[in-house]
Scaffold this motif. Structure first.
Motif, PDB file in Angstrom:
ATOM      1  N   PHE A  95       0.869  -1.177   0.000  1.00 55.20           N
ATOM      2  CA  PHE A  95       0.000   0.000   0.000  1.00 55.20           C
ATOM      3  C   PHE A  95       0.902   1.223   0.000  1.00 55.20           C
ATOM      4  CE2 PHE A  95      -2.103   3.442   2.321  1.00 55.20           C
ATOM      5  CZ  PHE A  95      -3.323   3.515   1.675  1.00 55.20           C
ATOM      6  N   ALA A  96       0.546   2.244  -0.771  1.00 55.12           N
ATOM      7  CA  ALA A  96       1.341   3.469  -0.828  1.00 55.12           C
ATOM      8  C   ALA A  96       0.447   4.677  -0.569  1.00 55.12           C
ATOM      9  CB  ALA A  96       2.007   3.608  -2.195  1.00 55.12           C
ATOM     10  N   LEU A  97       0.958   5.602   0.224  1.00 57.51           N
ATOM     11  CA  LEU A  97       0.291   6.870   0.493  1.00 57.51           C
ATOM     12  C   LEU A  97       1.317   7.975   0.320  1.00 57.51           C
ATOM     13  CD1 LEU A  97      -2.101   8.622   1.619  1.00 57.51           C
ATOM     14  CD2 LEU A  97      -1.065   8.289   3.871  1.00 57.51           C
ATOM     15  N   LEU A  98       1.004   8.931  -0.543  1.00 56.61           N
ATOM     16  CA  LEU A  98       1.844  10.105  -0.725  1.00 56.61           C
ATOM     17  C   LEU A  98       1.147  11.281  -0.058  1.00 56.61           C
ATOM     18  CD1 LEU A  98       4.405  11.308  -2.167  1.00 56.61           C
ATOM     19  CD2 LEU A  98       2.848  11.981  -3.990  1.00 56.61           C
ATOM     20  N   VAL A  99       1.866  11.991   0.796  1.00 62.05           N
ATOM     21  CA  VAL A  99       1.338  13.161   1.487  1.00 62.05           C
ATOM     22  C   VAL A  99       2.159  14.360   1.016  1.00 62.05           C
ATOM     23  CG1 VAL A  99       0.889  14.239   3.723  1.00 62.05           C
ATOM     24  CG2 VAL A  99       0.726  11.743   3.486  1.00 62.05           C
ATOM     25  N   ALA A 100       1.473  15.415   0.556  1.00 60.45           N
ATOM     26  CA  ALA A 100       2.165  16.570  -0.007  1.00 60.45           C
ATOM     27  C   ALA A 100       1.423  17.858   0.337  1.00 60.45           C
ATOM     28  CB  ALA A 100       2.272  16.421  -1.520  1.00 60.45           C
ATOM     29  N   GLU A 101       2.084  18.984   0.070  1.00 58.91           N
ATOM     30  CA  GLU A 101       1.494  20.297   0.299  1.00 58.91           C
ATOM     31  C   GLU A 101       0.885  20.878  -0.972  1.00 58.91           C
ATOM     32  OE1 GLU A 101       4.604  22.672   1.996  1.00 58.91           O
ATOM     33  OE2 GLU A 101       4.628  21.502   3.851  1.00 58.91           O
ATOM     34  N   GLU A 102       0.852  20.100  -2.038  1.00 62.20           N
ATOM     35  CA  GLU A 102       0.256  20.533  -3.308  1.00 62.20           C
ATOM     36  C   GLU A 102      -0.486  19.352  -3.914  1.00 62.20           C
ATOM     37  OE1 GLU A 102       3.013  20.964  -6.717  1.00 62.20           O
ATOM     38  OE2 GLU A 102       4.560  20.283  -5.349  1.00 62.20           O
ATOM     39  N   ASN A 103      -1.339  19.623  -4.871  1.00 59.68           N
ATOM     40  CA  ASN A 103      -2.059  18.557  -5.543  1.00 59.68           C
ATOM     41  C   ASN A 103      -1.058  17.599  -6.189  1.00 59.68           C
ATOM     42  OD1 ASN A 103      -4.153  17.017  -6.666  1.00 59.68           O
ATOM     43  ND2 ASN A 103      -4.158  18.256  -8.514  1.00 59.68           N
ATOM     44  N   VAL A 104      -1.248  16.313  -5.969  1.00 55.23           N
ATOM     45  CA  VAL A 104      -0.356  15.286  -6.492  1.00 55.23           C
ATOM     46  C   VAL A 104      -1.161  14.083  -6.942  1.00 55.23           C
ATOM     47  CG1 VAL A 104       1.682  15.904  -5.130  1.00 55.23           C
ATOM     48  CG2 VAL A 104       0.002  14.314  -4.184  1.00 55.23           C
ATOM     49  N   GLY A 105      -0.525  13.278  -7.760  1.00 52.58           N
ATOM     50  CA  GLY A 105      -1.034  11.962  -8.111  1.00 52.58           C
ATOM     51  C   GLY A 105       0.142  11.007  -8.033  1.00 52.58           C
ATOM     52  N   MET A 106      -0.093   9.794  -7.576  1.00 56.29           N
ATOM     53  CA  MET A 106       0.983   8.832  -7.417  1.00 56.29           C
ATOM     54  C   MET A 106       0.456   7.441  -7.720  1.00 56.29           C
ATOM     55  SD  MET A 106       1.917   6.298  -4.971  1.00 56.29           S
ATOM     56  CE  MET A 106       0.773   6.785  -3.712  1.00 56.29           C
ATOM     57  N   ASP A 107       1.316   6.628  -8.309  1.00 55.78           N
ATOM     58  CA  ASP A 107       0.949   5.241  -8.561  1.00 55.78           C
ATOM     59  C   ASP A 107       2.162   4.355  -8.365  1.00 55.78           C
ATOM     60  OD1 ASP A 107      -1.096   3.290  -9.452  1.00 55.78           O
ATOM     61  OD2 ASP A 107       0.373   2.919 -11.036  1.00 55.78           O
ATOM     62  N   ILE A 108       1.899   3.133  -7.888  1.00 53.33           N
ATOM     63  CA  ILE A 108       2.936   2.106  -7.809  1.00 53.33           C
ATOM     64  C   ILE A 108       2.486   0.899  -8.616  1.00 53.33           C
ATOM     65  CG2 ILE A 108       3.871   2.850  -5.579  1.00 53.33           C
ATOM     66  CD1 ILE A 108       2.368   0.428  -4.311  1.00 53.33           C
ATOM     67  N   GLN A 109       3.440   0.219  -9.210  1.00 54.88           N
ATOM     68  CA  GLN A 109       3.180  -0.976 -10.003  1.00 54.88           C
ATOM     69  C   GLN A 109       4.349  -1.945  -9.818  1.00 54.88           C
ATOM     70  OE1 GLN A 109       0.580  -1.686 -12.265  1.00 54.88           O
ATOM     71  NE2 GLN A 109      -0.399   0.170 -11.513  1.00 54.88           N
ATOM     72  N   TRP A 111       2.981   3.180 -17.529  1.00 53.31           N
ATOM     73  CA  TRP A 111       1.688   2.841 -16.920  1.00 53.31           C
ATOM     74  C   TRP A 111       1.555   3.545 -15.565  1.00 53.31           C
ATOM     75  CZ3 TRP A 111      -2.509   1.222 -19.125  1.00 53.31           C
ATOM     76  CH2 TRP A 111      -3.604   0.909 -18.324  1.00 53.31           C
ATOM     77  N   ALA A 112       2.619   3.540 -14.739  1.00 54.33           N
ATOM     78  CA  ALA A 112       2.585   4.244 -13.455  1.00 54.33           C
ATOM     79  C   ALA A 112       2.387   5.748 -13.686  1.00 54.33           C
ATOM     80  CB  ALA A 112       3.867   3.975 -12.661  1.00 54.33           C
ATOM     81  N   ARG A 113       3.038   6.296 -14.714  1.00 58.45           N
ATOM     82  CA  ARG A 113       2.852   7.718 -15.033  1.00 58.45           C
ATOM     83  C   ARG A 113       1.405   8.007 -15.417  1.00 58.45           C
ATOM     84  NH1 ARG A 113       7.506  10.721 -18.511  1.00 58.45           N
ATOM     85  NH2 ARG A 113       9.112  10.695 -16.907  1.00 58.45           N
ATOM     86  N   LYS A 114       0.819   7.161 -16.248  1.00 57.92           N
ATOM     87  CA  LYS A 114      -0.563   7.388 -16.683  1.00 57.92           C
ATOM     88  C   LYS A 114      -1.514   7.384 -15.494  1.00 57.92           C
ATOM     89  CE  LYS A 114      -0.484   5.988 -21.486  1.00 57.92           C
ATOM     90  NZ  LYS A 114      -1.033   7.217 -22.031  1.00 57.92           N
ATOM     91  N   GLU A 115      -1.337   6.423 -14.588  1.00 56.90           N
ATOM     92  CA  GLU A 115      -2.213   6.376 -13.409  1.00 56.90           C
ATOM     93  C   GLU A 115      -1.948   7.562 -12.486  1.00 56.90           C
ATOM     94  OE1 GLU A 115      -3.595   3.072 -11.424  1.00 56.90           O
ATOM     95  OE2 GLU A 115      -3.276   1.676 -13.075  1.00 56.90           O
ATOM     96  N   ALA A 116      -0.677   7.931 -12.300  1.00 57.76           N
ATOM     97  CA  ALA A 116      -0.357   9.089 -11.458  1.00 57.76           C
ATOM     98  C   ALA A 116      -0.979  10.364 -12.049  1.00 57.76           C
ATOM     99  CB  ALA A 116       1.159   9.243 -11.323  1.00 57.76           C
ATOM    100  N   PHE A 117      -0.903  10.526 -13.371  1.00 53.50           N
ATOM    101  CA  PHE A 117      -1.488  11.691 -14.029  1.00 53.50           C
ATOM    102  C   PHE A 117      -3.002  11.715 -13.858  1.00 53.50           C
ATOM    103  CE2 PHE A 117      -3.104  13.819 -17.948  1.00 53.50           C
ATOM    104  CZ  PHE A 117      -2.649  15.089 -17.665  1.00 53.50           C
ATOM    105  N   ALA A 118      -3.651  10.568 -14.033  1.00 53.94           N
ATOM    106  CA  ALA A 118      -5.106  10.490 -13.881  1.00 53.94           C
ATOM    107  C   ALA A 118      -5.526  10.798 -12.445  1.00 53.94           C
ATOM    108  CB  ALA A 118      -5.603   9.108 -14.301  1.00 53.94           C
ATOM    109  N   LYS A 119      -4.720  10.402 -11.474  1.00 54.58           N
ATOM    110  CA  LYS A 119      -5.018  10.724 -10.075  1.00 54.58           C
ATOM    111  C   LYS A 119      -4.761  12.209  -9.807  1.00 54.58           C
ATOM    112  CE  LYS A 119      -4.054   6.047  -8.536  1.00 54.58           C
ATOM    113  NZ  LYS A 119      -3.162   5.166  -7.761  1.00 54.58           N
ATOM    114  N   TYR A 120      -3.717  12.754 -10.413  1.00 50.92           N
ATOM    115  CA  TYR A 120      -3.417  14.182 -10.263  1.00 50.92           C
ATOM    116  C   TYR A 120      -4.583  15.031 -10.799  1.00 50.92           C
ATOM    117  CZ  TYR A 120      -1.458  18.738 -11.482  1.00 50.92           C
ATOM    118  OH  TYR A 120      -1.258  20.088 -11.631  1.00 50.92           O
ATOM    119  N   THR A 121      -5.063  14.720 -11.991  1.00 53.13           N
ATOM    120  CA  THR A 121      -6.151  15.510 -12.582  1.00 53.13           C
ATOM    121  C   THR A 121      -7.493  15.207 -11.940  1.00 53.13           C
ATOM    122  OG1 THR A 121      -6.661  13.889 -14.315  1.00 53.13           O
ATOM    123  CG2 THR A 121      -4.994  15.584 -14.827  1.00 53.13           C
ATOM    124  N   GLY A 122      -7.606  14.032 -11.331  1.00 57.05           N
ATOM    125  CA  GLY A 122      -8.874  13.611 -10.746  1.00 57.05           C
ATOM    126  C   GLY A 122      -9.811  12.980 -11.753  1.00 57.05           C
ATOM    127  N   ALA A 123      -9.362  12.806 -12.997  1.00 59.26           N
ATOM    128  CA  ALA A 123     -10.220  12.253 -14.045  1.00 59.26           C
ATOM    129  C   ALA A 123     -10.364  10.740 -13.940  1.00 59.26           C
ATOM    130  CB  ALA A 123      -9.683  12.631 -15.423  1.00 59.26           C
TER     131      ALA A 123
END
Length: 175
Positions: free
Chosen positions: A63-77, A112-124
């Motif tokens: 399980f991964a949790l990223l905590v930041a002071e700005e909007n972020v998206g993160m994925d692990i694979q 693939w990790a980038r695509k998921e991180a980007f989708a989480k960042y945008t919220g789409a």
């Protein structure tokens, strides 16, 4: 930014699963047991405290949790056996597909990790991945790609021009 990785996370709360498990892990990691975990209409979790952003992911028993002071998206694979050509042909841009075909499995999991991180960042969410929107050569975001351990691909997406931050990594094990 702090990236928390918990291996064998299901051992911590063996009697719960799904969003309830995710919420319990978020509260455990942040140390705020009574904090509500809120979600937007697409299911992206956020904390009630202003100025704290999170992104979650899981792969295999990590399980991964990223905590930041700005909007972020993160994925692990975790790397595994997949049909690179089939998946890349369906969800990657022609440039990404060509790069993966030339560079192999490592490039596939990084994209693939980038695509998921980007989708989480945008919220789409997954709709953005399914549409085949590219992540190669983007100027609006920055990707921080890393491999916290052998075979575990991780990508963090944040706004271009944002505050440059080191990503601190904390690894623990389920109890």
């Amino acid at each position: 930014m702090i990236l928390h990785l918990i291996r064998n996370y299901r051992e911590i709360y063996p009697d719960i699963q799904g969003r309830e498990l995710t919420d319990a892990l978020i509260c455990r990691i942040t140390g705020k047991s009574c904090m509500p975990v809120l979600r937007d209409e697409k299911g992206k979790p956020r904390l009630s405290s202003e100025g704290t952003f999170i992104s979650v992911s899981h792969s295999n028993s990590t399980f991964a949790l990223l905590v930041a002071e700005e909007n972020v998206g993160m994925d692990i694979q975790y790397g595994r056996s997949v049909s690179l050509e089939k998946i890349a042909g369906r969800y990657f841009t022609p440039e990404e597909k060509a790069y993966v075909e030339e560079s192999g499995e490592e490039a596939f999991f990084r994209f693939w990790a980038r695509k998921e991180a980007f989708a989480k960042y945008t919220g789409a969410g997954m709709e953005q991945i399914m549409s085949g929107e590219g992540v190669l050569g983007r100027k609006d975001v920055i990707f921080h790609d890393m491999m916290p351990e052998e075979g575990l691909y991780c990508s963090v997406c944040c706004a271009a021009g944002g505050k440059e931050e080191e990503i601190e990594i904390h690894i623990s094990h389920g109890e």
